[in-house]
Design an enzyme around this catalytic site. Structure first.
Site, PDB file in Angstrom:
ATOM      1  N   SER A   1       0.825  -1.202   0.000  1.00 21.19           N
ATOM      2  CA  SER A   1       0.000   0.000   0.000  1.00 21.19           C
ATOM      3  C   SER A   1       0.866   1.261   0.000  1.00 21.19           C
ATOM      4  CB  SER A   1      -0.963  -0.050   1.194  1.00 21.19           C
ATOM      5  OG  SER A   1      -2.044   0.824   1.012  1.00 21.19           O
TER       6      SER A   1
ATOM      7  N   ASP B   1      -6.130  -3.904  -2.024  1.00 20.86           N
ATOM      8  CA  ASP B   1      -5.099  -3.488  -1.080  1.00 20.86           C
ATOM      9  C   ASP B   1      -4.352  -4.656  -0.423  1.00 20.86           C
ATOM     10  OD1 ASP B   1      -3.941  -2.430   1.511  1.00 20.86           O
ATOM     11  OD2 ASP B   1      -4.784  -0.580   0.722  1.00 20.86           O
TER      12      ASP B   1
END
Length: 306
Positions: free
Chosen positions: A91, A199
């Site tokens: 991320s 994610d």
């Protein structure tokens, strides 16, 4: 890519990760086998053998707005003379990690981060899969494959269908960052041959194990999410935030414990869009890294095949 353009693009990419790249609670799946790229790995090991030092991996975790702390940690590592041969990020960590692995210094990344314009990264959509496409984020390194980075790099995402962590170690770095930072419900999932990616914080918030799989002898990990202050209050958003942070960090704890060095700055999110808050986050990362490295010395592993 020209240095100035690279600085501006890095600023934009960090802005997008700051907006959307927060950790998401979920179950940790079994990691999909990474593309180890044996020839590239052999080159890294040969270079390490020539210096008599182990292969060091830098692992940068997810945490959204807290990602500015990664920049300070990079500065402390440079001052300590530590040069990783592998960088793995999740991320927000994938954004900073890609910039560093592409050859930018900590000072260049810091300059880019502090001069970013968040509005330049907003590409809203009416898609049923999310409210942001993430294409502008992907475009920051368009045309520059990870294989051409001077330092071996990989980003971690999550397969939406299987719930497994996926290591992206080749191809477009921009696309890898887009997938690694695709927060479910906010960003449209990123398509890939096996399905869709979201994610990486769902399954591998601080991807220490992937760094080991890529050949690291020593892993220095930076957690910007789990050791910071919890949100205060009893409003619905605050309660949800605290629950998500607790669950995410319980899932990530065992993997983080496997790092040789864990840098864990305490960074709070409120006000992070302001420059002074960003500077404090950078300083927190710097001080935490210096403290973690103070009594640690890099040494050659004893096993003969290192």
């Amino acid at each position: 890519m020209k240095p100035l353009n690279k600085l501006l693009c890095t600023a934009a990419a960090l802005a997008a990760a700051a907006i959307t790249g927060c950790a998401i609670t979920g179950q940790a799946g079994q990691a999909a086998p990474p593309d180890l790229a044996p020839q590239r790995l052999a080159e890294v090991r040969h270079a390490a053998a020539a210096t008599g030092r182990p292969i060091v991996a830098l692992v940068l975790g997810g945490g959204g707005l807290r990602g500015f702390a990664h920049v300070g940690a990079l500065r402390a590592l440079e001052e300590a003379g530590i040069r990783p041969g592998i960088v793995v990020g999740t991320s927000a960590g994938s954004v900073v990690g890609a910039a560093y692995a592409s050859g930018m210094s900590a000072a260049q990344i810091e300059s880019a981060a502090l001069n970013l314009k968040v509005s330049s990264l907003l590409d809203f959509t009416w898609s049923s899969g999310g409210i942001m496409r993430g294409n502008k984020l992907a475009g920051w390194v368009d045309g520059l494959p990870m294989e051409q980075f001077p330092v071996r790099f990989a980003a971690v995402a999550t397969d939406l269908q299987s719930g497994q962590a996926v290591l992206i170690a080749k191809g477009s770095a921009g696309r890898a960052i887009q997938a690694s930072s695709a927060v479910p419900g906010v960003n449209v999932p990123v398509a890939y041959p096996a399905g869709h990616l979201v994610d990486g914080g769902i399954t591998s918030l601080v991807p220490v194990r992937f760094a080991r799989a890529m050949g690291a002898d020593t892993v220095i990990a930076v957690d910007i999410y789990c050791h910071g202050p919890r949100a205060e209050g009893l409003s619905v958003p605050t309660i949800l935030s605290r629950v998500m942070q607790t669950q995410s960090c319980l899932v990530a704890a065992a993997e983080m414990a496997e790092a040789d060095v864990l840098i864990a700055p305490a960074v709070s999110v409120p006000g992070m869009s302001a420059r002074d808050s960003q500077e404090r986050a950078i300083q927190a990362g710097y001080e935490a890294a210096r403290a973690a490295l103070k009594n640690w010395r890099l040494s050659r592993p004893a096993h003969p095949n290192a």
